[in-house]
Design a protein around this motif. Sequence first.
Motif, mmCIF file in Angstrom:
data_model
loop_
_atom_site.group_PDB
_atom_site.id
_atom_site.type_symbol
_atom_site.label_atom_id
_atom_site.label_comp_id
_atom_site.label_asym_id
_atom_site.label_seq_id
_atom_site.Cartn_x
_atom_site.Cartn_y
_atom_site.Cartn_z
ATOM 1 N N ALA A 175 0.827 -1.208 0.000
ATOM 2 C CA ALA A 175 0.000 0.000 0.000
ATOM 3 C C ALA A 175 0.859 1.254 0.000
ATOM 4 N N VAL A 176 0.210 2.388 -0.251
ATOM 5 C CA VAL A 176 0.880 3.698 -0.201
ATOM 6 C C VAL A 176 0.080 4.606 0.740
ATOM 7 N N PRO A 177 0.726 5.617 1.319
ATOM 8 C CA PRO A 177 0.068 6.479 2.318
ATOM 9 C C PRO A 177 -0.822 7.554 1.695
ATOM 10 N N LEU A 178 -1.907 7.113 1.051
ATOM 11 C CA LEU A 178 -2.778 8.054 0.355
ATOM 12 C C LEU A 178 -3.370 9.102 1.283
ATOM 13 N N ARG B 169 -3.592 15.094 2.204
ATOM 14 C CA ARG B 169 -3.554 16.245 3.122
ATOM 15 C C ARG B 169 -2.255 17.030 2.970
ATOM 16 N N GLY B 170 -1.374 16.551 2.100
ATOM 17 C CA GLY B 170 -0.084 17.198 1.915
ATOM 18 C C GLY B 170 0.222 17.457 0.453
ATOM 19 N N PRO B 171 1.167 16.680 -0.136
ATOM 20 C CA PRO B 171 1.650 16.998 -1.480
ATOM 21 C C PRO B 171 0.612 16.853 -2.587
ATOM 22 N N LEU B 172 -0.434 16.049 -2.351
ATOM 23 C CA LEU B 172 -1.457 15.877 -3.386
ATOM 24 C C LEU B 172 -2.686 16.742 -3.173
ATOM 25 N N ARG B 173 -2.669 17.580 -2.165
ATOM 26 C CA ARG B 173 -3.869 18.346 -1.831
ATOM 27 C C ARG B 173 -4.298 19.261 -2.976
ATOM 28 N N ALA B 174 -3.362 19.994 -3.539
ATOM 29 C CA ALA B 174 -3.698 20.923 -4.621
ATOM 30 C C ALA B 174 -4.147 20.161 -5.865
ATOM 31 N N ARG B 175 -3.454 19.064 -6.167
ATOM 32 C CA ARG B 175 -3.826 18.271 -7.348
ATOM 33 C C ARG B 175 -5.234 17.693 -7.183
ATOM 34 N N HIS C 119 -12.041 14.971 4.598
ATOM 35 C CA HIS C 119 -10.745 14.295 4.613
ATOM 36 C C HIS C 119 -9.623 15.266 4.994
ATOM 37 N N GLN C 120 -9.612 16.433 4.354
ATOM 38 C CA GLN C 120 -8.487 17.346 4.544
ATOM 39 C C GLN C 120 -8.456 17.980 5.928
ATOM 40 N N CYS C 121 -9.605 18.048 6.594
ATOM 41 C CA CYS C 121 -9.599 18.570 7.961
ATOM 42 C C CYS C 121 -9.371 17.463 8.986
ATOM 43 N N GLY C 122 -9.209 16.218 8.532
ATOM 44 C CA GLY C 122 -8.927 15.115 9.431
ATOM 45 C C GLY C 122 -10.142 14.503 10.080
ATOM 46 N N GLN C 123 -11.347 14.922 9.680
ATOM 47 C CA GLN C 123 -12.568 14.398 10.284
ATOM 48 C C GLN C 123 -12.817 12.944 9.892
ATOM 49 N N ARG C 124 -12.555 12.589 8.640
ATOM 50 C CA ARG C 124 -12.730 11.233 8.123
ATOM 51 C C ARG C 124 -11.568 10.881 7.205
ATOM 52 N N ASP C 125 -11.357 9.584 7.006
ATOM 53 C CA ASP C 125 -10.405 9.119 6.009
ATOM 54 C C ASP C 125 -11.182 8.678 4.777
ATOM 55 N N HIS C 126 -11.241 9.545 3.778
ATOM 56 C CA HIS C 126 -11.934 9.245 2.520
ATOM 57 C C HIS C 126 -10.927 8.995 1.400
ATOM 58 N N SER C 127 -9.715 8.564 1.751
ATOM 59 C CA SER C 127 -8.660 8.463 0.742
ATOM 60 C C SER C 127 -9.029 7.489 -0.378
ATOM 61 N N ALA C 128 -9.680 6.362 -0.059
ATOM 62 C CA ALA C 128 -10.035 5.396 -1.108
ATOM 63 C C ALA C 128 -11.031 5.995 -2.093
#
Length: 641
Positions: free
Chosen positions: A562-565, A570-576, A604-613
């Motif tokens: 896996a990768v740390p999506l 919340r970091g380097p991919l936020r703007a994309r 997701h970005q505020c840390g309330q939920r993990d919606h990465s998938a």
Amino acid sequence: MCAIAGIFDLYQQADIDPAVLRQMTDLQRHRGPDQAGMHREPGVGLGHRRLAIIDLASGAQPLFNEDRSVMVVYNGEIYNFPALMRELQQFGHSFRTRCDTEVIVHAWEQWGARCVEHFRGMFAFALWDRRQRCLFLARDRLGVKPLHYAVLDNGQLIFASEIKALLAHGQLRRNLDPLAIDEYFAYGYIPEPRTVFRQIRKLEPGHTLLVRHGSAPGAPHRYWDVPFQRHRLISQDHAADELLARLREAVRIRLVAEVPLGAFLSGGVDSSAVVAMMAHASPTPVNTCSIAFDEAQFDESRYATLVAERYHTHHHSQRVAQHDADLIDQLAALYDEPFADSSALPTYRVCQLARQRVTVALSGDGGDENLAGYRRYRDHLHAERWRALLPLGVRQPLFGTLGRLYPAADWAPRPLRAKTTLQALGRDAVAAYFDRVCLLKDAMRAQLFSPALRRDLGPYHAVQVLRRHAADCPASDPLSLVQYLDLKTYLPGDILTKVDRASMAHGLEVRSPLLDHSLVEWISGLPPDLKLRGGSGKFLFKQALAPYLPHELLHRRKMGFAVPLADWFRGPLRARLQRSLTSPVLEHCDMFNLPYVQQLMQQHQCGQRDHSAALWSLLMFESFLRQSLHTPGRRLEQQAA
């Protein structure tokens, strides 16, 4: 490894356009960078790109029989071809090459459509028999190699290894299949036989399609299935010895190549077992490759190093960092349809690394499905024991009602998440397993899809994919059922698709000993408690490998590739992510509830939920739409260049 393409006129014998056939073939140049071949005659055209592995001098395709009445284009490896060659010679067939491809044409002459039952390996091929005026398409038993086809409105059947080649044909309609979209967001991939394009189908693993000139194609024919026929009484020690002997043989027959050969070494049990067997069979050190991650919770490189040092391999490792997310558009173009397994990123990189040193790499793919390595199997069996206490007719209304009434609490500590447990108790085994493997649950997909898409779906539900296969399952125990479902869906649709496209992008052939069909058949007949015991998967496999692999590797917690999506978004991919999910492409396709998409990003970005998938699946879908539908001509031309 290679690419195939072709055009077959079902009713006419008109000339096949050479420019179209050549473009379909050359769009797959990455799969076969060494040679190109093409044959046309009235009503049929076959194209081939070759990655030379065996018989480098005389294995060019299309390959013909002696009188050129039978010809084949082929992608794969038939590992028992020397024995088949000797058997066919006894029947009077003569060979002019030393390659496995020629075995196919003579096997067809000898056994007809049943020729595939004699092949041991991975393959997808198209065979034209001029005398019988028929086209024969075939795919290997487990689905290691891909084959796509479409019947066009002009009466032509077209086929190719990859979808991009079919998209080059001007008569193909690009309408999307709404049922495939539901399946994609449910599974993270589109299971066979559907594709994202309504007109294109995948030939399912273990199936053939025989098409005769003058008639419409019938339904594909299944020639093999996982038997799950229980062995006669067998001791644990004897079973362990037999398993190792069969694995050694499956590895040994995959070491034949006239090019450099190596292995993937992730640090997991399966790839480590393959490397151990290779080291014992090889007179020279094995070339091994692995991927490391910056984040410790995703990094297995320490265990890969343990095995590499134990067997003195020539080991090479590469670190995957956050900037690798730049591969997003490249991956979307590579897979030709939406594909949401984020481990495609490191898989692409490990294939790239391996190709710098070898042309063939062995992998451990298939071990989890065959030997019950996934934790979800343990969890499913635990839930099944509870469900068995009450009949479905009682459970469904009782726990279904309680599950609807109980408030959702995904954010709460696990003991307070009773809603999920209650809902699971109210389902049958197939629906419960679907919910367990589902990428976006039913309620989430219902909110994500637009009213227009929901109307197009009608009563369809993605669980029907699993129900169709469950109806064919030859086993009755709950573990074998879910293994069977994964062998029919997750393995070919996700795992093998991921590896095939990533490896072929670099002209690398990947061989999977644990997917040797005779080994799969034998393992399927083992008692379930030799696969999963005491909450530990691969029980017998680990016992058998104890003399070969470190104890700490065999009995550690499974990590996965896996990768740390969640952190990337919340970091380097936020703007994309923000740019892609607010793009005009998603707005104009009228498939999604855009305010809900915004809600997913914000939570997701505020840390309330993990919606990465969910966010990754949307990101890949947007990239697919943008590249495949909005600028198809430019993208196809770039890939052919």
